[in-house]
Structures are given as C-alpha cells and as structure tokens.
Design a protein around this motif. Sequence first.
Motif, short mmCIF file in Angstrom:
data_model
loop_
_atom_site.label_atom_id
_atom_site.label_comp_id
_atom_site.label_asym_id
_atom_site.label_seq_id
_atom_site.Cartn_x
_atom_site.Cartn_y
_atom_site.Cartn_z
N ILE A 76 -53.60 95.06 -21.29
CA ILE A 76 -52.36 95.28 -22.04
C ILE A 76 -51.89 96.74 -21.86
CG2 ILE A 76 -51.40 95.46 -24.38
CD1 ILE A 76 -53.01 92.92 -25.07
N TYR B 219 -39.59 89.25 -25.72
CA TYR B 219 -40.88 88.64 -26.02
C TYR B 219 -40.98 87.32 -25.25
CZ TYR B 219 -41.88 91.74 -30.02
OH TYR B 219 -42.16 92.81 -30.84
N ILE C 83 -52.91 95.06 -31.62
CA ILE C 83 -52.26 95.36 -30.34
C ILE C 83 -51.05 96.26 -30.55
CG2 ILE C 83 -51.12 94.33 -28.31
CD1 ILE C 83 -52.99 91.93 -28.69
N ARG C 84 -50.43 96.13 -31.71
CA ARG C 84 -49.29 97.01 -31.98
C ARG C 84 -49.74 98.47 -32.02
NH1 ARG C 84 -47.29 95.06 -36.70
NH2 ARG C 84 -46.24 93.39 -35.57
N ASN D 64 -44.74 88.57 -20.23
CA ASN D 64 -45.40 89.79 -20.71
C ASN D 64 -46.32 89.55 -21.90
OD1 ASN D 64 -43.60 89.58 -22.83
ND2 ASN D 64 -42.24 91.20 -22.09
N PHE D 65 -46.69 88.30 -22.11
CA PHE D 65 -47.73 88.01 -23.09
C PHE D 65 -49.03 87.78 -22.32
CE2 PHE D 65 -50.18 85.46 -26.14
CZ PHE D 65 -49.99 86.21 -27.30
N LEU D 66 -49.80 88.84 -22.17
CA LEU D 66 -50.96 88.77 -21.29
C LEU D 66 -52.04 87.85 -21.85
CD1 LEU D 66 -51.35 92.46 -20.11
CD2 LEU D 66 -49.88 90.65 -19.24
N GLU E 76 -50.51 99.66 -28.50
CA GLU E 76 -49.27 100.05 -27.82
C GLU E 76 -48.72 101.35 -28.39
OE1 GLU E 76 -47.12 96.01 -26.23
OE2 GLU E 76 -46.42 96.88 -28.10
N ASN F 190 -56.71 84.97 -26.82
CA ASN F 190 -55.47 84.23 -27.11
C ASN F 190 -55.26 83.00 -26.24
OD1 ASN F 190 -54.39 84.99 -24.57
ND2 ASN F 190 -53.61 86.91 -25.39
N GLY G 263 -54.55 88.08 -37.41
CA GLY G 263 -54.27 89.30 -38.17
C GLY G 263 -53.02 90.04 -37.71
N VAL G 264 -52.75 91.11 -38.39
CA VAL G 264 -51.56 91.92 -38.10
C VAL G 264 -51.61 92.49 -36.69
CG1 VAL G 264 -50.23 93.93 -38.86
CG2 VAL G 264 -51.58 92.62 -40.51
N LEU H 107 -51.43 91.10 -33.74
CA LEU H 107 -52.17 90.43 -32.67
C LEU H 107 -51.28 89.55 -31.79
CD1 LEU H 107 -55.53 89.54 -34.45
CD2 LEU H 107 -55.01 91.42 -32.88
N GLY H 108 -50.00 89.53 -32.03
CA GLY H 108 -49.10 88.84 -31.10
C GLY H 108 -48.48 87.55 -31.60
N LYS H 109 -48.56 87.30 -32.90
CA LYS H 109 -47.99 86.05 -33.41
C LYS H 109 -46.49 85.97 -33.18
CE LYS H 109 -49.43 86.95 -37.59
NZ LYS H 109 -50.14 88.23 -37.36
N THR H 110 -45.81 87.05 -33.55
CA THR H 110 -44.35 87.05 -33.41
C THR H 110 -43.96 86.98 -31.93
OG1 THR H 110 -44.08 88.25 -35.47
CG2 THR H 110 -42.26 88.38 -33.91
N HIS H 111 -44.66 87.74 -31.13
CA HIS H 111 -44.38 87.72 -29.69
C HIS H 111 -44.52 86.30 -29.13
CE1 HIS H 111 -44.97 89.96 -25.61
NE2 HIS H 111 -44.61 88.71 -25.39
P1 ADP Z 1 -47.93 90.02 -35.10
O1 ADP Z 1 -46.66 89.22 -35.25
O2 ADP Z 1 -49.14 89.15 -34.95
O3 ADP Z 1 -48.11 91.05 -36.16
P2 ADP Z 1 -46.62 91.01 -32.75
O4 ADP Z 1 -46.26 89.73 -32.11
O5 ADP Z 1 -45.54 91.75 -33.42
O6 ADP Z 1 -47.84 90.82 -33.74
O7 ADP Z 1 -47.31 91.93 -31.64
C1 ADP Z 1 -47.50 93.32 -31.79
C2 ADP Z 1 -47.25 94.01 -30.47
O8 ADP Z 1 -48.28 93.70 -29.55
C3 ADP Z 1 -45.95 93.56 -29.83
O9 ADP Z 1 -45.31 94.68 -29.26
C4 ADP Z 1 -46.39 92.60 -28.75
O10 ADP Z 1 -45.50 92.60 -27.65
C5 ADP Z 1 -47.75 93.14 -28.37
N1 ADP Z 1 -48.65 92.08 -27.91
C6 ADP Z 1 -49.35 91.23 -28.69
N2 ADP Z 1 -50.09 90.38 -27.94
C7 ADP Z 1 -49.84 90.70 -26.66
C8 ADP Z 1 -50.32 90.20 -25.42
N3 ADP Z 1 -51.18 89.17 -25.35
N4 ADP Z 1 -49.83 90.77 -24.30
C9 ADP Z 1 -48.97 91.80 -24.37
N5 ADP Z 1 -48.51 92.33 -25.50
C10 ADP Z 1 -48.93 91.79 -26.65
#
Ligand code: ADP
Length: 474
Positions: A313, A143, A341-342, A147-149, A345, A154, A181-182, A184-188
């Motif tokens: 993405i 992460y 986004i999860r 690769n965080f587009l 993917e 965002n 929300g769920v 959407l990339g917070k953890t990433h």
């Molecule tokens: P959250 O923590 O908000 O629930 P995650 O960080 O787990 O979401 O993201 C969910 C998935 O979407 C992950 O696989 C992450 O890599 C991907 N993702 C989220 N935002 C992006 C982004 N801007 N570019 C590429 N991948 C993203």
Amino acid sequence: MSVTANSVWNNCLAFIQDNIQPQAFKTWFEPIKPIKLSENALSIQVPSKFFYEWLEEHYVKLLKVALTKELGEKAKLVYIIKMENTYGNKEPFTEKIPSSNRGIVSSQEMDVPIKSKNPELRNPFVIPGIRNIKIESQLNPNYNFDNFLEGDSNRLARSAGLAVANKPGGTSFNPLLVFGGVGLGKTHLAHAIGVEIKDKYPERTVLYISAEKFTQQYIESVKKNTRNDFIHFYQLIDVLIIDDVQFLSGKSGTQDVFFHIFNHLHQNGKQVILTSDKAPVDMQDIEQRLLSRFKWGLSAELQNPDYETRISILRNKLYRDGVEMPDDIVDYVAKHIKTNIRELEGAIISLIAQSSFNKKEVTLELAQQVVEKFVKNTKREVSIDYIQKVVSDYFEMDVATLQSKTRKRHIVQARQLAMFFAKKFTKASLASIGSQIGKRDHATVLHACKTVDNLAETDKQFRKYIEDLTKKFS
Ligand code: ADP
Ligand code: MG
C-alpha cells in the motif's frame, strides 16, 4: 408575453387550485417546479418517484385538462424526478470528483411499472420512456478496485465485493456486509463495488449513502411529513450501499424504516451492501430482526493488514505520487503503523510533504517523529480521559464539574454526552465507563446513551452538540 414553462405551469396551477382542496394543492402541487417547455411538452420536476406515482394515480385527469387548455390536444407532460445531492457540502471528497467524471452521476431512464389500482388512469399522455429519473450515485470514482490492493487481510471481502459487482443481486452475498475497524478500507471497498457496477451496468440505479446521512434524511422526512416519499425513493434503488450501519444503533425509527426498505429490495432481487465497524454478533442496540437480515448474506471482515500488504500500500501510494523513498523508511513506517490504513497513508503523505516542501532528505529520524505523532493520536482518540476533557472544554466547565453529582441540566447533559462518546469511541465496558466518569454504575451509562440517542433525534440544538463534538474526536 412569450409562453414559457413558468407561464404555462402557472396557468395550470391556477386552474388546478380552483378544482381541488387547498391542502391537497399545497401538498402535491406547490412542490412542483416547471423546468422546460419544448413545443407541446412541459417538463416538471417532482421531488420523488412516489410523488410522481401519486400524481399519476390521483391527479392525472386534472393535469391533462389543465395542460390541454394551455398547450392544446397534443400536450405532453414529462416528469423529472430529482433527488437532492445527498453528499452535502461538508464531505471533503466531493471536491475531488473531477468534472469530467460527472458521467458517473447517473442520469438515466427507468421504466418502473406504476403501481396503480386503476390501470386506465395510467399515463394517458406521457410518452413512456421519457420519464427521466435522475438519481445521483454519490460514488467516489477515486475509490475503485484497481487501487484497492489485495492482501490476506482483505481477500475474502474483496473477492466477495467483486462477485457482487459482477452480478448484483444475483449471488448469495445479499446483503454483503463488510466489517472491520477504523481505517481498514470499508468505505473504499463499498465505493469500489458501486463504481464497478455502474461501469458494468450503467442502467442500474446505484446509491451510496452513509447511515448517518440516511438517518438525517429520515428524520427530515418525518418532520416534513414525507416519510412515504423517503421510503419509496429508497425502494427504487437497484444497488443500495449503506456505510457504517453501526450508526443506526439505538435509532429505532430509522432501523424500522430501513427494515422495510431492506425487505422490499431483497424480495425484488436488488443488491444491498452494508459496512459496519463490528460483526453483526457484536452490534449493540440493533433490532434482532434487522441483525438476522444482516446475517442472511455474507459478512466479510477486513482485518488488520499484514506487513506485506502495508508495504505494498505504501509503495503504491509513492508510485502514484511519483515519489521515491528509501526502503528503510518505508519499512519503518510499515512496521510501526499496523492497524489503520488511513494512518499509514497519512504518515507517508506527511513524509512526502516534508521532503518536497522543505527539500529535505527524509531521514529515519524524521520518519520516527512522524510515526510517533500518528501513533500517539490513535492512543489519544480512545481514552476516556481525553473524551471528558474535550466535552468539558466544549461546554466551558472543568472535568470535576462534569463528574460531580449535580443535577443541573446542562451539566447532566455534558456528562451524558461524555458517556455516550466513551461508549462510541472506546472499547471500554459500560461499567468501566461509569466508574471513570464520576463513579456511576453501568445502568446510568446505558441510560445516558439512550437519552443522547433520543435527544439526537428530537432536539436540534443537542444534535449540533453531537456533531461538533464528533468532529473533535475524528
Ligand atoms: P474505513 O471506511 O474502514 O474507515 P476507508 O475506506 O476510509 O476506511 O480507508 C482508509 C484509507 O485507506 C483510504 O484512503 C483508502 O483508500 C485506504 N485503503 C484502505 N484499504 C486499502 C487497500 N486495500 N488498498 C489501498 N488503499 C486502501
Ligand atoms: Mg468509512
């Protein structure tokens, strides 16, 4: 008999035991592990930085005498401070970290001044700078920012994250709170900031931890009487990343301890990064003083990705996997999965799998089927009926029993759990949850949620129910 770290340390222990109270011996010496003996330096592993400070402050003379008896005048003592691997084994992406990336795991020397009222007691025989403090960052190198587009949805959060990574603790974005929300990339993004900081400032101690894990650790520490160790450990971190702080809602003990840790870090110019599924104003059951801290820095939202971002993405994912897919398919997926986004993917991974394993051409029809599955799943997740069904099944009763007026303990608990999960996983109001789960009022639901929170902190069996059920919903 040859002299080993073990034998030297055992002799020291025997001497120490004769000279201090049994309780003190149990508390401060039993947890120590001898690690290594090289020439006249004995390395011992202690459970925390606080532990080490305590030994230095209270037992350094005793240690010196004991060790000198064993190893002579030139005896040296080296502390190794080890934190448990806070990932746990359950987390799926631990496995994904390739061993070559172990470099990410920090093993570094820190020179933290020892807070001692008696400076002359300080470390008369430990060579400064060889105290190894190992804190594993728990970062996932997969992460990262590359690769965080970036997209409109965002941009603010991503730029703020980059700014923080360039100057941790040195911007007004402290804390940086990323919410959305769920999926959407917070953890990433949270990991990406940490990974970037480790890259730019390898000497800084970065720690990523989920609020859930943080809470568990805290509860453990209270049980084991090591609350102080817990606090002191966290106060050592330069960059503390806590994921999903909404999890702290209703957990006043953990909030309290986090408040103190937060203040300490903030006052010392350390960076705090938080993520949450809600904006601070919408957080429930989080103490006001903590909420006000959250608002000190910057709250940046991750919004639903717009169409262009969703397309990029998907394309990026296909490109990285070396897979080609017709434009109309990509377009179809991007048009139909908009809020997660999860899932976006997940759908494309599913399509890739279909096409490569079955050697089947990916048709629009297949894409429709796959997408439908994902969209349906999302709907199912949020319905209160579904929650009641899952909880009833789990406790082997039917939904009518769960909703009934009975006061039987196990049924009451099941009902309270259903209410708790309905509040956690749906956007329904307390009143609406109550009316759907056996026609109760909002106060009953509120009481149920508080009861569940309390039991989660005090009752192990009950915590297991919550864990099991949570897995079924995620
Ligand atoms: P959250 O923590 O908000 O629930 P995650 O960080 O787990 O979401 O993201 C969910 C998935 O979407 C992950 O696989 C992450 O890599 C991907 N993702 C989220 N935002 C992006 C982004 N801007 N570019 C590429 N991948 C993203
Ligand atoms: Mg997350």
